[in-house]
Design a protein around this motif. Structure first.
Motif, PDB file in Angstrom:
ATOM      1  N   THR A   9       0.842  -1.195   0.000  1.00  0.00           N
ATOM      2  CA  THR A   9       0.000   0.000   0.000  1.00  0.00           C
ATOM      3  C   THR A   9       0.877   1.245   0.000  1.00  0.00           C
ATOM      4  N   GLY A  10       0.230   2.408   0.109  1.00  0.00           N
ATOM      5  CA  GLY A  10       0.961   3.673   0.146  1.00  0.00           C
ATOM      6  C   GLY A  10       1.038   4.310  -1.218  1.00  0.00           C
ATOM      7  N   GLY A  11       2.257   4.762  -1.595  1.00  0.00           N
ATOM      8  CA  GLY A  11       2.443   5.389  -2.891  1.00  0.00           C
ATOM      9  C   GLY A  11       3.083   6.755  -2.795  1.00  0.00           C
ATOM     10  N   TYR A  12       3.372   7.317  -3.966  1.00  0.00           N
ATOM     11  CA  TYR A  12       4.116   8.571  -4.042  1.00  0.00           C
ATOM     12  C   TYR A  12       3.241   9.752  -4.453  1.00  0.00           C
ATOM     13  N   THR A  13       1.933   9.558  -4.570  1.00  0.00           N
ATOM     14  CA  THR A  13       1.039  10.631  -5.022  1.00  0.00           C
ATOM     15  C   THR A  13      -0.055  10.873  -3.996  1.00  0.00           C
ATOM     16  N   GLY A  14      -0.939  11.822  -4.313  1.00  0.00           N
ATOM     17  CA  GLY A  14      -2.073  12.113  -3.446  1.00  0.00           C
ATOM     18  C   GLY A  14      -3.036  10.957  -3.307  1.00  0.00           C
ATOM     19  N   GLU A  15      -2.926   9.974  -4.202  1.00  0.00           N
ATOM     20  CA  GLU A  15      -3.793   8.803  -4.113  1.00  0.00           C
ATOM     21  C   GLU A  15      -3.394   7.851  -2.986  1.00  0.00           C
ATOM     22  N   ALA A  16      -2.261   8.129  -2.324  1.00  0.00           N
ATOM     23  CA  ALA A  16      -1.841   7.275  -1.206  1.00  0.00           C
ATOM     24  C   ALA A  16      -2.929   7.203  -0.137  1.00  0.00           C
ATOM     25  N   GLU A  17      -3.620   8.309   0.073  1.00  0.00           N
ATOM     26  CA  GLU A  17      -4.702   8.346   1.064  1.00  0.00           C
ATOM     27  C   GLU A  17      -5.767   7.301   0.755  1.00  0.00           C
ATOM     28  N   VAL A  18      -6.078   7.155  -0.533  1.00  0.00           N
ATOM     29  CA  VAL A  18      -7.059   6.148  -0.948  1.00  0.00           C
ATOM     30  C   VAL A  18      -6.467   4.750  -0.793  1.00  0.00           C
ATOM     31  N   SER A  19      -5.180   4.593  -1.093  1.00  0.00           N
ATOM     32  CA  SER A  19      -4.522   3.287  -0.952  1.00  0.00           C
ATOM     33  C   SER A  19      -4.647   2.756   0.472  1.00  0.00           C
ATOM     34  N   TYR A  20      -4.433   3.644   1.456  1.00  0.00           N
ATOM     35  CA  TYR A  20      -4.498   3.202   2.856  1.00  0.00           C
ATOM     36  C   TYR A  20      -5.902   2.721   3.218  1.00  0.00           C
ATOM     37  N   LYS A  21      -6.911   3.407   2.716  1.00  0.00           N
ATOM     38  CA  LYS A  21      -8.289   2.982   2.991  1.00  0.00           C
ATOM     39  C   LYS A  21      -8.583   1.645   2.318  1.00  0.00           C
ATOM     40  N   SER A  22      -8.123   1.498   1.082  1.00  0.00           N
ATOM     41  CA  SER A  22      -8.345   0.245   0.350  1.00  0.00           C
ATOM     42  C   SER A  22      -7.644  -0.927   1.022  1.00  0.00           C
ATOM     43  N   SER A  23      -6.380  -0.742   1.389  1.00  0.00           N
ATOM     44  CA  SER A  23      -5.618  -1.848   1.972  1.00  0.00           C
ATOM     45  C   SER A  23      -6.159  -2.225   3.351  1.00  0.00           C
ATOM     46  N   LYS A  24      -6.674  -1.243   4.069  1.00  0.00           N
ATOM     47  CA  LYS A  24      -7.279  -1.542   5.374  1.00  0.00           C
ATOM     48  C   LYS A  24      -8.477  -2.466   5.208  1.00  0.00           C
ATOM     49  N   PHE A  25      -9.288  -2.196   4.196  1.00  0.00           N
ATOM     50  CA  PHE A  25     -10.456  -3.044   3.951  1.00  0.00           C
ATOM     51  C   PHE A  25     -10.029  -4.426   3.485  1.00  0.00           C
ATOM     52  N   VAL A  26      -9.088  -4.481   2.543  1.00  0.00           N
ATOM     53  CA  VAL A  26      -8.624  -5.782   2.042  1.00  0.00           C
ATOM     54  C   VAL A  26      -8.057  -6.613   3.191  1.00  0.00           C
ATOM     55  N   TYR A  27      -7.260  -5.980   4.041  1.00  0.00           N
ATOM     56  CA  TYR A  27      -6.686  -6.696   5.190  1.00  0.00           C
ATOM     57  C   TYR A  27      -7.789  -7.294   6.056  1.00  0.00           C
ATOM     58  N   SER A  28      -8.851  -6.533   6.268  1.00  0.00           N
ATOM     59  CA  SER A  28      -9.950  -7.006   7.130  1.00  0.00           C
ATOM     60  C   SER A  28     -10.680  -8.199   6.521  1.00  0.00           C
ATOM     61  N   GLN A  29     -10.619  -8.337   5.191  1.00  0.00           N
ATOM     62  CA  GLN A  29     -11.367  -9.392   4.507  1.00  0.00           C
ATOM     63  C   GLN A  29     -10.529 -10.617   4.164  1.00  0.00           C
ATOM     64  N   LEU A  30      -9.216 -10.494   4.154  1.00  0.00           N
ATOM     65  CA  LEU A  30      -8.390 -11.639   3.779  1.00  0.00           C
ATOM     66  C   LEU A  30      -8.505 -12.775   4.795  1.00  0.00           C
TER      67      LEU A  30
END
Length: 333
Positions: A9-30
């Motif tokens: 997760t993370g990243g080098y752009t402003g989309e990092a904020e979205v990455s953290y939300k996405s990865s949090k959800f994926v982690y909860s479902q794996l």
């Protein structure tokens, strides 16, 4: 023994904020019974494993390994949930290819290509039943004459967007000629988008987003479409991420012929671009003509509980846990 999954997760752009939300959800479902999951945060300041107490441990970039309690940890597969660069533009995929680590997304070439909206449209332009809006692709050395180039080739209104951006960052709808210069500057100056701009003629119609993935049996599965209705001028960053500005209908109200046609088109897009894992295709259904117009493809789609793909997975009758397991198992084949 459990499969070791690096959830990137993370990243080098402003989309990092979205990455953290996405990865949090994926982690909860794996499925924690099948997988040992390590959350790997990739930022401009470093690459780190974050444990559940938010402690950080550096990643060894020679082989993407980790030292925990003097024990070296290596991974079986990378689950990439990193929007924007370097997770969506092929850079991370190229690195994983070099060290021999399987991953859940499209390969380096496809990822790099699909981040370039203009090049992607050129490859898809001759797919039967699919249409692309008239457009002008502007590079950095076009900037001084950009307004005249657009006005000489396209008719108002326009969509102006960074050619390699995401989440509608830097995007504008231009209805009047005097708005064009400001919209071009906004798109050119969007951070980490390569100073390229795509300008398209406006297509009037209903907007849809639809996912497709290859499962662990090697089968292509098209998910139900989502229709997007927003109170904004278009589906911009605010419409995507501020609750209440957009209505999302899943499954979309499409007749049977439209559903079959969309599925045919989306499968051909997936194959033509040599996609892997899950991708999401956005398109318009033009008013009056009933033609499908390609908007863009997203190779690392958002994965919050409210995001399109999880909505469509649920509408398909599948649990997110099983869906993410399919992506991991397919990547390991």
């Amino acid at each position: 023994m459990k499969t070791k999954v690096a959830l990137v997760t993370g990243g080098y752009t402003g989309e990092a904020e979205v990455s953290y939300k996405s990865s949090k959800f994926v982690y909860s479902q794996l499925d924690k019974d099948k997988y040992d999951i390590y959350l790997i945060d990739i930022t401009p300041s470093g690459w780190f494993y974050k444990d559940e107490d938010d402690n950080q441990y550096p990643i060894e970039k020679d082989d993407f390994s980790l030292l925990l309690n003097n024990v070296k940890v290596t991974f079986d597969v990378a689950f990439i949930i990193l929007h924007g660069t370097p997770g969506e533009d092929g850079r991370l995929q190229g690195y994983f290819d070099m060290i021999g680590l399987p991953y859940t997304s499209c390969n380096a070439l496809t990822s790099s290509l699909t981040m370039n909206k203009g090049y992607t449209k050129a490859i898809l332009a001759d797919i039967p039943e699919l249409y692309v809006a008239q457009s002008v692709l502007l590079f950095e050395n076009h900037r001084e004459q950009a307004v005249s180039l657009v006005e000489s080739k396209l008719a108002l209104p326009y969509f102006v967007k960074p050619n390699a951006g995401g989440s509608s960052i830097g995007m504008s709808k231009v209805k009047f000629a005097e708005e064009l210069k400001g919209a071009l500057d906004k798109a050119y100056d969007a951070e980490n988008t390569g100073t390229q701009v795509l300008v398209e003629e406006f297509v009037s119609g209903r907007e849809f987003s639809q996912g497709i993935f290859r499962n662990a049996k090697g089968e292509l599965v098209v998910l139900p479409a989502t229709e997007v209705r927003t109170t904004r001028e278009f589906f911009d960053f605010e419409a995507k991420y501020i609750p209440g500005l957009t209505e999302e209908i899943t499954p979309a109200d499409l007749n049977q012929e439209q559903q079959y046609r969309a599925a045919r088109i989306i499968k051909e897009i997936y194959i033509r671009l040599n996609c892997k894992g899950m991708v999401r295709v956005d398109f318009f259904l033009e008013n009056d003509t009933d033609k499908f117009y390609f908007i863009e493809i997203n190779t690392i789609p958002g994965q919050t509980a409210q995001s399109f793909i999880p909505q469509q997975v649920r509408a398909f009758g599948m649990k997110e846990t099983d869906f993410y397991s399919e992506l991991i198992e397919a990547a390991l084949l």
